[in-house]
Design a protein around this motif. Structure first.
Motif, PDB file in Angstrom:
ATOM      1  N   GLY A  17      -4.743  11.171   4.869  1.00  0.00           N
ATOM      2  CA  GLY A  17      -5.525  12.230   5.492  1.00  0.00           C
ATOM      3  C   GLY A  17      -5.560  13.452   4.591  1.00  0.00           C
ATOM      4  N   THR A  18      -5.117  14.591   5.137  1.00  0.00           N
ATOM      5  CA  THR A  18      -5.105  15.831   4.374  1.00  0.00           C
ATOM      6  C   THR A  18      -3.717  16.197   3.886  1.00  0.00           C
ATOM      7  OG1 THR A  18      -4.839  17.088   6.438  1.00  0.00           O
ATOM      8  CG2 THR A  18      -7.092  16.724   5.646  1.00  0.00           C
ATOM      9  N   ASP A  19      -2.757  15.304   4.044  1.00  0.00           N
ATOM     10  CA  ASP A  19      -1.370  15.589   3.666  1.00  0.00           C
ATOM     11  C   ASP A  19      -0.963  14.700   2.497  1.00  0.00           C
ATOM     12  OD1 ASP A  19       1.150  16.735   3.739  1.00  0.00           O
ATOM     13  OD2 ASP A  19       1.298  16.598   5.927  1.00  0.00           O
ATOM     14  N   VAL A  20       0.065  15.138   1.785  1.00  0.00           N
ATOM     15  CA  VAL A  20       0.630  14.386   0.672  1.00  0.00           C
ATOM     16  C   VAL A  20       2.095  14.130   0.972  1.00  0.00           C
ATOM     17  CG1 VAL A  20       0.842  14.235  -1.833  1.00  0.00           C
ATOM     18  CG2 VAL A  20      -0.884  15.724  -0.826  1.00  0.00           C
ATOM     19  N   PHE A  21       2.553  12.899   0.769  1.00  0.00           N
ATOM     20  CA  PHE A  21       3.914  12.510   1.123  1.00  0.00           C
ATOM     21  C   PHE A  21       4.635  11.910  -0.074  1.00  0.00           C
ATOM     22  CE2 PHE A  21       1.474  12.447   4.985  1.00  0.00           C
ATOM     23  CZ  PHE A  21       2.327  12.950   5.959  1.00  0.00           C
ATOM     24  N   ILE A  22       5.915  12.238  -0.192  1.00  0.00           N
ATOM     25  CA  ILE A  22       6.770  11.543  -1.119  1.00  0.00           C
ATOM     26  C   ILE A  22       7.365  10.346  -0.386  1.00  0.00           C
ATOM     27  CG2 ILE A  22       8.764  13.016  -0.586  1.00  0.00           C
ATOM     28  CD1 ILE A  22       9.731  12.543  -3.445  1.00  0.00           C
ATOM     29  N   VAL A  23       7.389   9.196  -1.052  1.00  0.00           N
ATOM     30  CA  VAL A  23       7.893   7.966  -0.448  1.00  0.00           C
ATOM     31  C   VAL A  23       9.241   7.666  -1.073  1.00  0.00           C
ATOM     32  CG1 VAL A  23       7.383   5.560   0.075  1.00  0.00           C
ATOM     33  CG2 VAL A  23       5.500   7.176  -0.282  1.00  0.00           C
ATOM     34  N   LEU A  24      10.260   7.492  -0.235  1.00  0.00           N
ATOM     35  CA  LEU A  24      11.630   7.295  -0.696  1.00  0.00           C
ATOM     36  C   LEU A  24      12.175   5.951  -0.227  1.00  0.00           C
ATOM     37  CD1 LEU A  24      13.100  10.819   0.168  1.00  0.00           C
ATOM     38  CD2 LEU A  24      12.260  10.048  -2.064  1.00  0.00           C
ATOM     39  N   ALA A  25      12.960   5.319  -1.094  1.00  0.00           N
ATOM     40  CA  ALA A  25      13.737   4.145  -0.698  1.00  0.00           C
ATOM     41  C   ALA A  25      15.073   4.660  -0.171  1.00  0.00           C
ATOM     42  CB  ALA A  25      13.938   3.208  -1.872  1.00  0.00           C
ATOM     43  N   VAL A  26      15.171   4.774   1.150  1.00  0.00           N
ATOM     44  CA  VAL A  26      16.334   5.394   1.776  1.00  0.00           C
ATOM     45  C   VAL A  26      17.501   4.416   1.864  1.00  0.00           C
ATOM     46  CG1 VAL A  26      17.164   6.513   3.886  1.00  0.00           C
ATOM     47  CG2 VAL A  26      14.848   6.955   3.071  1.00  0.00           C
ATOM     48  N   GLU A  27      17.215   3.172   2.210  1.00  0.00           N
ATOM     49  CA  GLU A  27      18.262   2.161   2.314  1.00  0.00           C
ATOM     50  C   GLU A  27      17.816   0.903   1.580  1.00  0.00           C
ATOM     51  OE1 GLU A  27      19.169   1.476   6.401  1.00  0.00           O
ATOM     52  OE2 GLU A  27      19.705   3.570   6.801  1.00  0.00           O
ATOM     53  N   ALA A  28      18.768   0.225   0.969  1.00  0.00           N
ATOM     54  CA  ALA A  28      18.488  -1.021   0.256  1.00  0.00           C
ATOM     55  C   ALA A  28      19.761  -1.846   0.222  1.00  0.00           C
ATOM     56  CB  ALA A  28      17.996  -0.742  -1.157  1.00  0.00           C
ATOM     57  N   GLU A  29      19.594  -3.143   0.076  1.00  0.00           N
ATOM     58  CA  GLU A  29      20.745  -4.031  -0.023  1.00  0.00           C
ATOM     59  C   GLU A  29      20.675  -4.819  -1.321  1.00  0.00           C
ATOM     60  OE1 GLU A  29      20.543  -6.515   3.417  1.00  0.00           O
ATOM     61  OE2 GLU A  29      19.083  -7.888   2.541  1.00  0.00           O
ATOM     62  N   LYS A  30      21.838  -5.091  -1.883  1.00  0.00           N
ATOM     63  CA  LYS A  30      21.903  -5.822  -3.141  1.00  0.00           C
ATOM     64  C   LYS A  30      21.734  -7.308  -2.875  1.00  0.00           C
ATOM     65  CE  LYS A  30      24.672  -6.467  -7.319  1.00  0.00           C
ATOM     66  NZ  LYS A  30      25.924  -6.130  -8.028  1.00  0.00           N
TER      67      LYS A  30
END
Length: 1029
Positions: A81-94
């Motif tokens: 839309g009219t917004d810009v977002f940073i996308v983060l990998a908050v959780e991950a598993e090995k």
């Protein structure tokens, strides 16, 4: 382990900092909201800028943690839309490790706005909210704009590694490393000591330098950062940034790793499946091929076995049938539509196999579709065979085509007959072999010289079974060969462990690939996992089939929208800006050199519209409608029809509109090819109940027409009215064609206006809106009548109610409605409708010339058809040459330094006045600005220092209250490191609404220089304007 911290500061505008571990890297990613000049103090920023900045130049005491715990890294930035977002990998598993490098799977993603803090709590507390309390309604009302994207990225099918290239096979990694080592060795013999250090680094290329972007699913999200990294950072600074691992390229697919034993030694067995993102989409939204030769659900699957002494790899690929086909509507039975004929398909199939041969050397096609004429898959299978047989000789010699009617041969559970498939392809697969790499000699012992390409309808269930069975003899051969090298024998117990690990990996691989594309686990997975089909397996398959029907027909729209967000390059480009004006200058200079990478040509287009009034072809000639002295031999012919059927309830129920569409398609094609000297083929035809759209292309230009997409987004309008559109690129000029039927009724002006806006807003072409095209053409029965004061359509256009910016040629023909059927007489019924020009053609765009606008005299309907002939100027762009020139310009700008960039930017523009600034902290002595050079002497370079930097306190900055974009970044823009230019800093960026050169600063300085006692003033002013902006 998550080690990346994310900080935020919301004053004066939002700044987000992604910081890697301090002991690993010192380079941070900094996003800063940008507010347009002249806006109200409280107005929201419209865009965000991004820079790479050393941590020592940032006062983290002013920042707070945006995410309370460390995250794994950033996946980039996306515009919604009219917004810009940073996308983060908050959780991950090995998942495990390959070649000693960790592989991780994203289990939770989060998106935070770069413009405001509105959605911060939505991310940090994703669970059920407490609806009690004063703010309960406000909390419940907040819906995150990225919720579909967050769900997609958190689905468990995305993988990354901070130090291992998941996008390339073992063979490609070995070849790349060998090439880099050879180049480094050659360079070292003549290099200086400094250069030798650089070439040593080149022998071990960074992960971000070796990516295959065909498999990087967040490539558009990280594109800006990769460009800044390449252009603005020195090789040493680049290595420092890469070590941080806080920018994560991700693949989608499956990674499975198992450790198995043989005697006392441990071996690793694994699968890496990489899903291509070139034709990304869900099951019924992405079928077949596109004009660039990319197919949907294309997966490269690599099977790996390794120990301390060797590594072995075997590649297989799968992908949708490489012709243009689709399945539309609610899918109970698999009704397949071939959306293009063989002539307009062949160029795409040729590109597809050219790329496969280039990548894998040889291709063995295994087509598992039904081969019986009674099968619903037969037509698609025959189209596939025809496309392969029509390949050029040099490509055809490297492609072998074979079929195996899986459902007819295997039936319910005759899986032992899969041996027949192995026998058919044994010779080719034996010649292809597999890769073996010796760890001691660091050399490949064997190489795989070809690949098997398997497909069924979805490239899921049958394909999973066949790929597993094909691999078994190769896996056994790998083991037998290398067990012998170590004088090892597998015990019965070890053999069972190996078999279970092998079956489990392939069953998991099939399930995950099926979840990605179809929304459920794979059918027949019980056979893959256990080696036999059980009663429970049959019941499980039945349940999955029901669930797959529901997901594919009712949930895939949301998943497709999320996928489209990932690849909407246009929105990210406009909403995320690079602070350095060198990029903007390069783009402006690129426009002046367009003749070096682009050429123009003309395309003639014939458009026609006809309300058929439910009549069938009756042999009446169409010549007076379609052909005139200006028709010539057009490259494109686009025809729209309305009222394919009579608009009665009985006709809606009983008519086969698909059959009617095919009848009219044949009628139009016959009329065109009979009259015109050139040969035409069907590019695309589609219908929506009573509306039809037919696109024909001259056979000698089919290869120039690409990216053909259709849309019928009507927002729930009635089937007898509405609009359908087709989008395409002719060379590299985008065109959209819309045929429409607006509301009838003499007084229904507002209804017709609403129809126009509903159709305009509803049409979507895989992420592209109607008005994203270079040229737009509307044609149809718009139903506007003649009233007392004026002709309705022209009147509404003049009022600005509809068709803003559109043009129409002079209407010199008689009204086209309403006639008595079969006669030349206007309406003689009791209604006695006033004759009106209801059937029209309008256009919008640059470099369009209308040659003809007239009507035909066919009598079968109560309308008369209308035609229009145009000549449009189209551009053909050599994108490789364009990119090379862009890189050349950027290198020149960055090599010449800030002074040269500023001089070029100010050559025709002037600089702004200095804003007030109050330094409050310093991490080291600030270098003094160099004196302005005289015209006869070159400017002295300012050597950047990573240890210098000043944080600016904008609390008392009056410029901030006026929305000055140069004051909205709390990090000092005059820090030389910020721009990594050897000659000093650069001015702030410009935008469509904010241009730093608009203020007459230089002019004022020159005026001051002419005043008494002002000697030398211009140089000082010019110097400060460049250093302090």
């Amino acid at each position: 382990m998550a080690t990346v911290s994310v900080f935020v500061d919301d004053y004066p505008t939002r700044t987000v900092v992604v910081r890697p571990p301090a002991n690993v890297s010192s380079t941070c990613i900094v996003y800063t909201a940008q507010r347009a000049a002249g806006v109200a103090p409280g107005a929201a920023p419209a865009r965000s800028s991004v820079v790479l900045q050393p941590a020592e130049t940032i006062d983290f005491g002013r920042l707070r943690l945006l995410v309370p715990r460390p995250v794994f890294g950033s996946l980039g930035a996306v515009t919604v839309g009219t917004d810009v977002f940073i996308v983060l990998a908050v959780e991950a598993e090995k998942v495990g490790a390959v070649e000693g490098q960790p592989i991780l799977r994203v289990t939770r993603a989060a998106c935070f706005s770069l413009l405001s803090n509105k959605y911060d709590k939505v991310n940090t507390d994703p669970g059920p909210t407490n609806t009690s309390g004063v703010f309960a309604d406000d909390q419940a009302a907040v819906v995150h704009p990225c919720q579909l994207l967050i769900k997609l990225l958190s689905s468990g099918s995305f993988y990354f590694s901070p130090s291992f290239d998941l996008t390339r096979s073992l063979d490609e990694r070995i070849a790349s490393a060998a090439s880099a080592a050879a180049a480094a060795a050659a360079a070292t013999t003549t290099a200086t000591t400094t250069q030798a250090t650089t070439t040593t680094d080149a022998a071990h290329p960074s992960l971000l330098d070796s990516l295959d972007f065909d498999f990087v699913w967040n490539r558009e999200l990280i594109r800006h950062l990769l460009q800044i990294r390449e252009q603005e950072l020195t090789p040493q600074a680049r290595l420092d940034f890469d070590r941080g691992g806080h920018l994560l390229p991700v693949i989608q697919g499956f990674v499975g790793l198992e450790t198995v034993t043989a005697g006392s030694s441990a071996w690793q067995m694994g699968i890496i499946s990489r899903l291509s993102c070139n034709r990304a989409g869900t099951r019924f939204n992405a079928r077949g091929i596109n004009d660039d030769g990319h197919v949907s659900n294309f997966v490269e699957t690599e099977f790996l076995i390794s120990n301390n002494a060797f590594r072995a790899s075997f590649l297989q690929i799968r992908g949708s049938v490489p012709v243009f086909w689709e399945q539309t509507g609610i899918q109970v039975s698999h009704k397949i539509t071939l959306s293009r004929g063989p002539e307009s398909t062949q160029h795409a199939a040729q590109k597809h196999f050219e790329e496969l041969v280039r990548q894998y050397s040889a291709v063995q096609v295994v087509n598992l579709l039904g081969q019986s004429p009674a099968s619903g898959e037969y037509g698609l299978s025959e189209a596939y065979r025809s496309a392969v047989m029509s390949l050029t000789p040099e490509i055809k010699n490297a492609v072998t085509y074979s079929t195996f009617d899986f459902n007819a041969i295997i039936k319910r559970d005759s899986y032992e007959r899969l041996e027949e498939l192995i026998d058919i392809n044994e010779a080719a697969l034996g010649n292809f072999g597999y890769l073996v790499y010796d760890e001691q000699s660091k050399q490949p012992v064997f190489r795989q010289t070809g690949v098997m390409r398997t497909n069924c309808l979805d490239c899921l269930d049958r394909t999973n079974v066949v790929q597993t069975q094909v691999l078994r003899p190769f896996a056994k051969r790998m083991l037998d060969l290398h067990m012998g090298r170590f004088s090892l024998r597998l015990s019965a117990y070890d053999q069972e462990l190996w078999s279970n690990a092998f079956n489990g990996l392939w069953a998991d691989n099939g399930d995950w690939l099926s979840r990605i594309y179809a929304g459920t686990g794979a059918l027949k997975s019980s056979y893959t996992r256990k080696g036999k089909q059980t009663v429970f397996g049959f019941l499980d398959d039945a349940a999955k089939s029901v669930n797959r029907f529901y997901v594919s027909n009712f949930q895939d729209k949301g998943r497709q929208e999320a996928i489209d967000m990932l690849f909407d390059a246009n929105q990210t480009t406009t909403s995320l800006i690079q602070r350095n004006p060198a990029y903007e200058l390069a783009e402006k200079q690129l426009e002046t050199r367009m003749s070096e990478f682009a050429k123009t040509s003309q395309a003639r287009i014939l458009l026609g519209t006809y309300n058929l009034n439910g009549k069938l072809p009756n042999g009446e000639s169409l010549d007076s409608w379609l052909f005139s002295s200006q028709t010539g031999s057009p490259e494109l012919i686009i025809l729209g029809v309305q009222e394919l059927i009579e608009l009665t309830p009985g006709q809606y129920i009983s008519s086969d509109t698909n059959l009617l569409r095919l009848q009219w398609e044949a009628e139009f094609l016959s009329a065109i090819n009979k009259r015109l000297g050139s040969r035409y083929v069907v590019l695309r035809s589609l219908h929506l109940v009573a509306l039809g759209l037919f696109a024909f292309v001259r056979s000698d230009v089919t290869q120039y027409v690409r990216k053909v997409e259709t849309s019928t987004g009507l927002g729930g309008m009635a089937a007898n009215k509405g609009g359908i559109g087709i989008s395409l690129c002719f060379h590299d000029t985008t065109m959209a064609f819309v045929t429409a039927h607006f509301a009838a009724g003499t007084n229904a002006v507002e209804e017709r206006n609403r129809d126009y806006h509903t159709i305009s807003n509803g049409l979507r072409f895989r992420g592209r809106t109607l008005y994203d095209h270079d040229m737009i053409f509307w044609f149809g029965d718009f139903n506007y009548r003649i009233n007392v004061s004026n002709e309705e359509l022209r009147e509404q256009m003049e009022f600005g109610a509809i068709f803003g910016g559109f043009n129409e040629g002079p209407v010199t023909f008689e009204p086209t409605y309403k006639y008595d059927n079969g006669s030349m007489a206007y309406d003689t019924s009791e209604k006695a409708r006033v004759p009106s020009w209801t059937d029209r053609v309008l256009f919008k765009g640059r470099h369009i010339q209308q040659l003809d606008y007239g009507r035909g005299e066919q009598l079968m309907s109560d309308h008369r058809p209308v035609r229009a002939v145009f000549v449009a100027q189209v551009n053909e762009i050599n994108f490789k040459a364009r990119e090379a020139i862009r890189r050349e310009l950027l290198n020149q700008l960055f090599t010449s330094g800030a002074a040269a960039v500023a001089q070029q930017a100010a050559a025709t523009k002037v600089a702004p006045p200095l804003p007030k600034r109050n330094p409050v902290a310093m991490t080291g002595p600030r270098p003094l600005p160099t004196a302005a050079p005289t015209p006869a002497a070159p400017a002295a370079a300012v050597v950047p220092s990573a240890a210098t930097g000043t944080l600016i306190d904008l609390a008392d900055d009056s410029a901030a209250s006026h929305g000055d974009p140069a004051s909205t970044n709390p990090f000092l823009p005059s820090d030389p490191y910020l721009w990594s230019n050897p000659s000093g800093p650069l001015p702030p960026p410009s935008s469509d609404t904010t241009k730093w050169w608009d203020v007459q600063r230089v002019v004022q300085a020159q005026m001051q220089a002419q005043m008494p006692g002002a000697a030398g003033a211009p140089a000082g002013i010019a110097e400060r304007s460049l250093l302090d902006m």
